[in-house]
Design a protein around this motif. Structure first.
Motif, PDB file in Angstrom:
ATOM      1  N   UNK A  32       0.843  -1.204   0.000  1.00 55.23           N
ATOM      2  CA  UNK A  32       0.000   0.000   0.000  1.00 55.23           C
ATOM      3  C   UNK A  32       0.877   1.254   0.000  1.00 55.23           C
ATOM      4  N   UNK A  33       1.861   1.281   0.879  1.00 54.44           N
ATOM      5  CA  UNK A  33       2.782   2.420   0.918  1.00 54.44           C
ATOM      6  C   UNK A  33       3.551   2.502  -0.392  1.00 54.44           C
ATOM      7  N   UNK A  34       3.909   1.357  -0.930  1.00 55.82           N
ATOM      8  CA  UNK A  34       4.610   1.317  -2.212  1.00 55.82           C
ATOM      9  C   UNK A  34       3.785   1.864  -3.360  1.00 55.82           C
ATOM     10  N   UNK A  35       2.482   1.633  -3.342  1.00 53.20           N
ATOM     11  CA  UNK A  35       1.612   2.174  -4.389  1.00 53.20           C
ATOM     12  C   UNK A  35       1.604   3.703  -4.356  1.00 53.20           C
ATOM     13  N   UNK A  36       1.497   4.248  -3.166  1.00 46.54           N
ATOM     14  CA  UNK A  36       1.539   5.712  -3.027  1.00 46.54           C
ATOM     15  C   UNK A  36       2.905   6.236  -3.464  1.00 46.54           C
ATOM     16  N   UNK A  37       3.951   5.568  -3.013  1.00 40.43           N
ATOM     17  CA  UNK A  37       5.314   5.933  -3.379  1.00 40.43           C
ATOM     18  C   UNK A  37       5.508   5.857  -4.891  1.00 40.43           C
ATOM     19  N   UNK A  38       4.957   4.826  -5.505  1.00 36.97           N
ATOM     20  CA  UNK A  38       5.084   4.643  -6.946  1.00 36.97           C
ATOM     21  C   UNK A  38       4.385   5.760  -7.713  1.00 36.97           C
ATOM     22  N   UNK A  39       3.242   6.171  -7.226  1.00 37.24           N
ATOM     23  CA  UNK A  39       2.533   7.281  -7.853  1.00 37.24           C
ATOM     24  C   UNK A  39       3.363   8.563  -7.778  1.00 37.24           C
ATOM     25  N   UNK A  40       3.899   8.850  -6.600  1.00 42.30           N
ATOM     26  CA  UNK A  40       4.769  10.022  -6.431  1.00 42.30           C
ATOM     27  C   UNK A  40       5.965   9.910  -7.379  1.00 42.30           C
ATOM     28  N   UNK A  41       6.589   8.743  -7.371  1.00 40.42           N
ATOM     29  CA  UNK A  41       7.765   8.497  -8.207  1.00 40.42           C
ATOM     30  C   UNK A  41       7.429   8.700  -9.688  1.00 40.42           C
ATOM     31  N   UNK A  42       6.312   8.131 -10.128  1.00 41.76           N
ATOM     32  CA  UNK A  42       5.931   8.216 -11.541  1.00 41.76           C
ATOM     33  C   UNK A  42       5.686   9.635 -12.013  1.00 41.76           C
ATOM     34  N   UNK A  43       4.987  10.408 -11.205  1.00 42.72           N
ATOM     35  CA  UNK A  43       4.696  11.796 -11.583  1.00 42.72           C
ATOM     36  C   UNK A  43       5.993  12.594 -11.717  1.00 42.72           C
ATOM     37  N   UNK A  44       6.884  12.435 -10.758  1.00 49.88           N
ATOM     38  CA  UNK A  44       8.147  13.180 -10.802  1.00 49.88           C
ATOM     39  C   UNK A  44       9.017  12.686 -11.965  1.00 49.88           C
ATOM     40  N   UNK A  45       9.106  11.374 -12.155  1.00 47.85           N
ATOM     41  CA  UNK A  45       9.912  10.812 -13.249  1.00 47.85           C
ATOM     42  C   UNK A  45       9.446  11.345 -14.602  1.00 47.85           C
ATOM     43  N   UNK A  46       8.160  11.261 -14.854  1.00 49.53           N
ATOM     44  CA  UNK A  46       7.631  11.702 -16.149  1.00 49.53           C
ATOM     45  C   UNK A  46       7.764  13.215 -16.320  1.00 49.53           C
ATOM     46  N   UNK A  47       7.614  13.956 -15.244  1.00 48.92           N
ATOM     47  CA  UNK A  47       7.795  15.413 -15.315  1.00 48.92           C
ATOM     48  C   UNK A  47       9.233  15.762 -15.677  1.00 48.92           C
ATOM     49  N   UNK A  48      10.185  15.112 -15.027  1.00 51.23           N
ATOM     50  CA  UNK A  48      11.591  15.395 -15.308  1.00 51.23           C
ATOM     51  C   UNK A  48      11.988  14.910 -16.703  1.00 51.23           C
ATOM     52  N   UNK A  49      11.587  13.695 -17.067  1.00 54.89           N
ATOM     53  CA  UNK A  49      12.038  13.132 -18.344  1.00 54.89           C
ATOM     54  C   UNK A  49      11.300  13.743 -19.533  1.00 54.89           C
ATOM     55  N   UNK A  50       9.999  13.698 -19.510  1.00 53.30           N
ATOM     56  CA  UNK A  50       9.226  14.193 -20.651  1.00 53.30           C
ATOM     57  C   UNK A  50       9.094  15.715 -20.600  1.00 53.30           C
ATOM     58  N   UNK A  51       8.781  16.232 -19.430  1.00 56.33           N
ATOM     59  CA  UNK A  51       8.570  17.671 -19.307  1.00 56.33           C
ATOM     60  C   UNK A  51       9.835  18.504 -19.403  1.00 56.33           C
ATOM     61  N   UNK A  91      18.864  10.014 -14.723  1.00 50.52           N
ATOM     62  CA  UNK A  91      18.788  11.093 -13.744  1.00 50.52           C
ATOM     63  C   UNK A  91      17.349  11.409 -13.353  1.00 50.52           C
ATOM     64  N   UNK A  92      16.410  11.272 -14.284  1.00 52.63           N
ATOM     65  CA  UNK A  92      15.002  11.474 -13.952  1.00 52.63           C
ATOM     66  C   UNK A  92      14.546  10.443 -12.933  1.00 52.63           C
ATOM     67  N   UNK A  93      14.955   9.197 -13.132  1.00 52.98           N
ATOM     68  CA  UNK A  93      14.578   8.125 -12.213  1.00 52.98           C
ATOM     69  C   UNK A  93      15.206   8.346 -10.839  1.00 52.98           C
ATOM     70  N   UNK A  94      16.449   8.771 -10.814  1.00 52.74           N
ATOM     71  CA  UNK A  94      17.120   9.034  -9.546  1.00 52.74           C
ATOM     72  C   UNK A  94      16.459  10.213  -8.812  1.00 52.74           C
ATOM     73  N   UNK A  95      16.136  11.274  -9.534  1.00 52.97           N
ATOM     74  CA  UNK A  95      15.462  12.426  -8.917  1.00 52.97           C
ATOM     75  C   UNK A  95      14.089  12.041  -8.394  1.00 52.97           C
ATOM     76  N   UNK A  96      13.337  11.286  -9.173  1.00 52.95           N
ATOM     77  CA  UNK A  96      12.000  10.851  -8.750  1.00 52.95           C
ATOM     78  C   UNK A  96      12.093   9.977  -7.512  1.00 52.95           C
ATOM     79  N   UNK A  97      13.050   9.097  -7.508  1.00 52.80           N
ATOM     80  CA  UNK A  97      13.265   8.257  -6.336  1.00 52.80           C
ATOM     81  C   UNK A  97      13.567   9.119  -5.114  1.00 52.80           C
ATOM     82  N   UNK A  98      14.420  10.103  -5.285  1.00 60.72           N
ATOM     83  CA  UNK A  98      14.810  10.953  -4.170  1.00 60.72           C
ATOM     84  C   UNK A  98      13.617  11.687  -3.564  1.00 60.72           C
ATOM     85  N   UNK A  99      12.684  12.094  -4.384  1.00 58.17           N
ATOM     86  CA  UNK A  99      11.501  12.781  -3.884  1.00 58.17           C
ATOM     87  C   UNK A  99      10.617  11.817  -3.096  1.00 58.17           C
ATOM     88  N   UNK A 100      10.441  10.610  -3.599  1.00 60.72           N
ATOM     89  CA  UNK A 100       9.506   9.654  -2.999  1.00 60.72           C
ATOM     90  C   UNK A 100      10.086   8.870  -1.819  1.00 60.72           C
TER      91      UNK A 100
END
Length: 124
Positions: free
Chosen positions: A13-32, A39-48
Motif C-alpha cells: 500500500x505504501x509502495x503504491x503511493x510511493x510509486x505514484x509520487x515516483x511516476x509523476x516526478x519521473x515523467x515530469x523530469x524526463x518528458x517535461x 537522472x530522472x529516475x534518480x530524482x523521482x526516487x529521491x523525492x519519494x
C-alpha cells in the motif's frame, strides 16, 4: 494472517503511493524537462524515498527511525533506481517501461532489504 503477510500488505500500500509520487516526478523530469531517464529516475526516487522510509518504519515495521537506517535505505534503493534508469537509457526503453520495471524490482528488493537489513531488529 501472518505478521510477514501483514507487513508485505502494508509495504505494498505504501509502495503504491510511493510509486505514484515516483511516476509523476519521473515523467515530469524526463518528458517535461528532457532530462535523461537515469537522472530522472534518480530524482523521482529521491523525492519519494522519504515518504516511503518514514511510512514503512512507522506502519509496516514499527521501527525506530534513525539517520543511519535512512541513509542505508536511500543508498541501496538509489543505486537500484539509477541502475534501472541507466539500463533504460542504454537499451532505449520507453519511459513507462523503465518506470514499471523499477517499480516491480523495488517492490520485491525493497521489502526484502528493509525487512532483513534496515529494520531487522524490529521485525520478528
Amino acid at each position: 494472517m501472518k505478521l510477514q503477510d501483514k507487513q508485505f500488505a502494508s509495504y505494498v500500500v505504501i509502495g503504491l503511493i510511493n510509486t505514484l509520487i515516483h511516476g509523476v516526478v519521473f515523467l515530469t523530469f524526463h518528458i517535461g524537462m528532457g532530462i535523461s531517464q537515469a537522472y530522472s529516475n534518480l530524482c523521482a526516487f529521491s523525492v519519494a524515498v522519504s515518504f516511503s522510509f518514514y511510512a514503512n518504519a512507522h506502519y509496516t515495521f514499527n521501527a525506530k527511525k534513525t539517520w543511519s537506517r535512512y541513509v542505508r535505505f536511500v543508498c541501496f534503493m538509489g543505486l537500484l533506481s539509477f541502475g534501472v534508469g541507466y539500463a533504460g537509457d542504454v537499451y532505449l526503453f520507453p519511459p513507462l517501461i523503465t518506470w514499471t520495471v523499477f517499480s516491480a524490482i523495488s517492490l520485491v528488493c525493497g521489502f526484502l532489504y528493509s525487512k532483513r537489513v534496515i529494520f531487522r531488529e524490529s521485525s520478528p
